[in-house]
Design an enzyme around this catalytic site. Structure first.
Site, short mmCIF file in Angstrom:
data_model
loop_
_atom_site.label_atom_id
_atom_site.label_comp_id
_atom_site.label_asym_id
_atom_site.label_seq_id
_atom_site.Cartn_x
_atom_site.Cartn_y
_atom_site.Cartn_z
N ARG A 119 0.71 -1.04 -0.33
CA ARG A 119 0.02 0.18 -0.16
C ARG A 119 1.02 1.01 0.28
O ARG A 119 0.59 2.61 -0.94
CB ARG A 119 -1.02 -0.37 0.86
N ASP A 169 -7.23 -1.20 4.85
CA ASP A 169 -6.85 -1.23 3.73
C ASP A 169 -6.87 0.81 3.65
O ASP A 169 -6.41 1.83 2.93
CB ASP A 169 -6.77 -1.40 2.13
#
Length: 398
Positions: A100, A129
């Site tokens: 990420r 996320d």
């Protein structure tokens, strides 16, 4: 974000159902120009097909970005993390979490390049996320606008999402049983699976969704040996062949996959407080984890090794929770990297039906003394240990 005007937004676009729906929704909801960014992190997606999907949804060619970031991903994110032997809650090798920060970094860079005032992602309001992406965005550009559709729209279930897709002629993928697939995240380090039967932690999965590894009980009957060479804590070759970071991980994925290495089925604690069950397959990463600890065992002094073990949970939690782009992570990284200056050598591992067994480790920087370790050593006066024990046990006897 509902009340803010957006001119142009860079969307982290996978080409899958969720982000394809998001793309259309952004156009309708914000009436803004959409730029798509797809990061190739080794997930084996067809980038040409993803470009076609974005184009079919009305995105101009100049606004479609697909980039191969696999070498940067492994060299600058995966390898630094593996120098720390990072594990979250004892099992998870952080395959999704470590991807990420790079995606967020490149999104912000593209936003600057195209003059976008916003970025968007497809993470749900229940998951980790959303935090990882947005911490990354704000760390790299505090003034950027962030759109998180799952926290804004009324498509609050998978069924509503599918209905929206059908109304707007967006293809809906199906798995082998004709149902919507598992929620899958893939990159060169791992595959992760969530949803469907996995939502009940009391039900055993049949693991039919696995893509990268053979189940251990179905793996070949003969063990295989693999040698990994390390230089300053990073792997540089496999079986004597020097490889780039990405190709080295690909090679270990291939070798580990056929022996059922790296399958975990866990319930983890998300940062926002929800427990979730996931299945992860991380064949190459699992081999690297064990091999790296093995080379450290003969090249790191005891106190340094134990200090690394003490800070590792903190370091792993920082990555899991989205704090890659922070001073505290960089400070820990500097300490970890300093420890790796003499972590050089060759580790030999035996792979067999899901297990990784270290069988040898050699290094020119080894501080292991066979003489001292031997029962036949006559230079070590064993009676000296009596004073050591009496002094260190004084607090028990007082």
């Amino acid at each position: 974000m509902n009340n803010q005007k957006v001119r142009k937004v860079v969307l982290a676009y996978s080409g899958g159902l969720d982000t394809s729906v998001i793309l259309k929704w952004l156009q309708d909801k914000y009436n803004c120009e959409v730029v798509t960014f797809t990061a190739d992190l080794g997930q084996d997606d067809d980038l040409a097909l993803i470009r076609e999907k974005a184009s079919a949804l009305g995105i101009k060619d100049k606004n479609i970005y697909t980039e191969d970031l696999t070498e940067e991903f492994v060299q600058d994110f995966v390898f630094p993390m593996f120098r720390a032997n990072a594990l979250y809650e004892g099992y998870y090798l952080l395959g999704t979490a470590i991807a990420r920060p790079l995606i967020a970094k490149r999104q912000i860079e593209i936003a600057k390049l195209v003059g976008a005032d916003a970025v968007a992602h497809g993470a749900t309001g229940k998951g980790n996320d959303q935090v990882r992406f947005e911490f990354g965005y704000y760390s790299l550009n505090p003034k950027i606008k962030v759109i998180s559709p799952w926290r804004e729209w009324d498509l609050t279930s998978r069924n509503k999402l599918i209905e929206y897709a059908k109304v707007h002629n967006i293809s809906v993928p199906q798995d082998k049983t004709g149902e919507p697939p598992y929620s899958i995240d893939s990159n060169l380090l791992h595959n992760s699976f969530e949803g469907k039967v996995l939502e009940d932690p009391g039900i055993e999965s049949d693991y039919s969704m696995l893509q990268r590894i053979t189940l251990p009980e179905q793996a070949q009957d003969n063990p295989e040996y693999v040698e990994i060479t390390f230089a300053k804590g990073d792997p540089v070759s496999v079986d004597g062949t020097k490889l780039s970071p990405a190709n080295l991980l690909r090679k270990l994925n291939e070798i580990g996959g056929r022996h059922g290495i790296g399958l975990v089925d866990i319930v983890e604690n998300r940062y926002i407080g929800i427990k979730s069950r996931g299945v992860y397959e991380t064949p190459g990463g699992t081999i690297l984890f064990h091999a790296h600890r093995a080379i450290e065992s003969i090249t790191l002094e005891k106190a340094a090794s134990h200090l690394k073990d003490e800070i590792m949970p903190k370091y792993a939690a920082l990555i899991y929770n989205g704090y890659w782009w922070t001073h505290e992570r960089e400070m820990l990284q500097a300490l970890i990297d300093k420890s790796q200056e003499s972590v050089n050598g060759i580790v030999r591992a035996k792979l067999y039906k899901g297990s990784v067994t270290i069988v040898s480790r050699k290094s020119d920087n080894s501080i292991y003394s066979q003489t001292l370790a031997s029962f036949d050593d006559e230079n070590y006066n064993q009676s000296d240990a009596e004073g050591f024990i009496r002094i260190n046990s004084l607090r028990f006897r007082v």
